[in-house]
Design an enzyme around this catalytic site. Sequence first.
Site, short mmCIF file in Angstrom:
data_model
loop_
_atom_site.label_atom_id
_atom_site.label_comp_id
_atom_site.label_asym_id
_atom_site.label_seq_id
_atom_site.Cartn_x
_atom_site.Cartn_y
_atom_site.Cartn_z
N GLY A 10 17.75 44.35 11.25
CA GLY A 10 18.53 45.22 12.14
C GLY A 10 18.55 46.59 11.74
O GLY A 10 19.74 47.22 11.59
N ALA A 11 17.33 47.02 11.21
CA ALA A 11 17.31 48.33 10.49
C ALA A 11 17.77 49.63 11.27
O ALA A 11 18.27 50.59 10.94
CB ALA A 11 15.94 48.62 10.15
N ARG A 14 23.87 50.29 12.98
CA ARG A 14 24.86 51.12 11.83
C ARG A 14 24.81 50.37 10.35
O ARG A 14 24.43 51.27 9.48
CB ARG A 14 26.06 50.91 12.61
CG ARG A 14 26.61 51.95 13.63
CD ARG A 14 27.97 51.75 14.13
NE ARG A 14 28.29 50.61 14.87
CZ ARG A 14 28.37 50.17 15.93
NH1 ARG A 14 28.19 51.34 16.79
NH2 ARG A 14 28.70 49.05 16.37
N THR A 101 25.68 38.43 8.75
CA THR A 101 25.86 38.25 10.17
C THR A 101 26.90 37.53 10.36
O THR A 101 27.35 36.61 9.64
CB THR A 101 24.55 37.74 10.69
OG1 THR A 101 23.49 38.31 10.38
CG2 THR A 101 24.99 37.24 12.03
N SER A 124 28.11 35.77 3.47
CA SER A 124 29.67 35.99 3.48
C SER A 124 30.00 36.58 4.65
O SER A 124 29.56 37.44 5.25
CB SER A 124 29.95 36.86 2.01
OG SER A 124 31.14 37.18 2.06
N ASN A 126 32.23 39.13 4.64
CA ASN A 126 32.36 40.47 3.88
C ASN A 126 31.80 40.45 2.88
O ASN A 126 31.94 39.78 1.72
CB ASN A 126 33.81 40.80 4.17
CG ASN A 126 34.28 42.16 3.90
OD1 ASN A 126 33.91 42.75 3.05
ND2 ASN A 126 34.78 42.60 4.85
N HIS A 157 38.81 46.39 15.02
CA HIS A 157 37.49 47.13 14.61
C HIS A 157 37.20 47.90 15.67
O HIS A 157 37.83 47.98 16.71
CB HIS A 157 36.46 45.97 14.55
CG HIS A 157 36.35 45.28 13.18
ND1 HIS A 157 37.30 44.21 13.02
CD2 HIS A 157 35.66 45.33 12.20
CE1 HIS A 157 37.16 43.69 11.78
NE2 HIS A 157 36.14 44.26 11.10
N HIS A 158 36.15 48.79 15.79
CA HIS A 158 35.64 49.68 16.76
C HIS A 158 35.32 48.75 18.04
O HIS A 158 35.02 47.67 18.00
CB HIS A 158 34.26 50.35 16.29
CG HIS A 158 33.15 49.19 15.71
ND1 HIS A 158 32.29 48.71 16.60
CD2 HIS A 158 32.85 48.79 14.58
CE1 HIS A 158 31.57 47.89 15.83
NE2 HIS A 158 31.78 47.84 14.53
N LYS A 161 32.26 46.24 18.62
CA LYS A 161 32.13 44.88 17.93
C LYS A 161 32.22 43.77 19.06
O LYS A 161 33.20 43.74 20.00
CB LYS A 161 33.29 44.63 16.94
CG LYS A 161 33.03 43.43 16.25
CD LYS A 161 34.02 43.53 14.92
CE LYS A 161 33.86 42.03 13.92
NZ LYS A 161 32.23 42.14 13.61
N GLY A 167 34.36 38.18 11.30
CA GLY A 167 34.01 37.40 10.08
C GLY A 167 34.95 37.43 8.82
O GLY A 167 35.25 36.38 8.09
#
Length: 273
Positions: A10-11, A14, A101, A124, A126, A157-158, A161, A167
Amino acid sequence: MSDMRLIVAGAGGRMGRALIRAITESAGATIVGALEAPTSKWLGEDAGTLAGLPANGVKLSADLWALSADADGILDFTVPAATLANVAIAAQRGLVHVIGTTGLSASDDAVIKSVTNQAVVVKSGNMSLGVNLLAALVKQVAKSLDDNFDIEIVEMHHKAKVDAPSGTALLLGEAAAWGRGIDLNAHSARGRDGVTGARRAGDIGFASLRGGTVTGDHTVIFAGPYERIELTHKAEDRMIFANGALKAALWARGRAPGLYSMADVLGLGNAST
């Protein structure tokens, strides 16, 4: 020991760009691959340039098998379908697989767990130090308080999302459930709307807010008779997640196959999930 050779999945996103920066600025790791979806507009772009850094000669590609020929690990903050595809190849190649993820289902988790007899996976909701310490506190508070303290988790969140609860909220919910000695799936209250009736005793409630550019705010509320405890974490930059993921990869290098968490990485024992 030589630098750990890492692929960023996912380079173009963000988190992907934050991971590229974290690796580039680190001692002990180097980026050797940048993975994107076959339909990505970023294919062929230089990973360094994309992350706002000097060009590094690593071009974004959709071919993980080819990228992983000379790699030691992969940092994966993508989407569930992509992560599951990456899991199989990472296991075959013997890569350390760090998974951040979110939105993974129980069946997705089962697929990931199925490869951990032969692969090293750190997963995780986070990767930050602060959130994992918060989870440790939530466990202790939930265990210490009487069950007449209701537990609610609020996250924001933004606006881009796509999954809810986050998560991290689920990680904190699992921590609270562990402290209470209950199963979160059986005691989870989400999406309250309309005439819901009185709050069910023992539930752990979730509320998800979306808007603006918020990186991630989480508050765990313990609401008791005539008093309330609130434990809060506010993420101000995605680099805390990127640096945590990099720390996890370096820690996992050379470990025995298995499924590990950030609690393991940070030496918190079973203090977080």
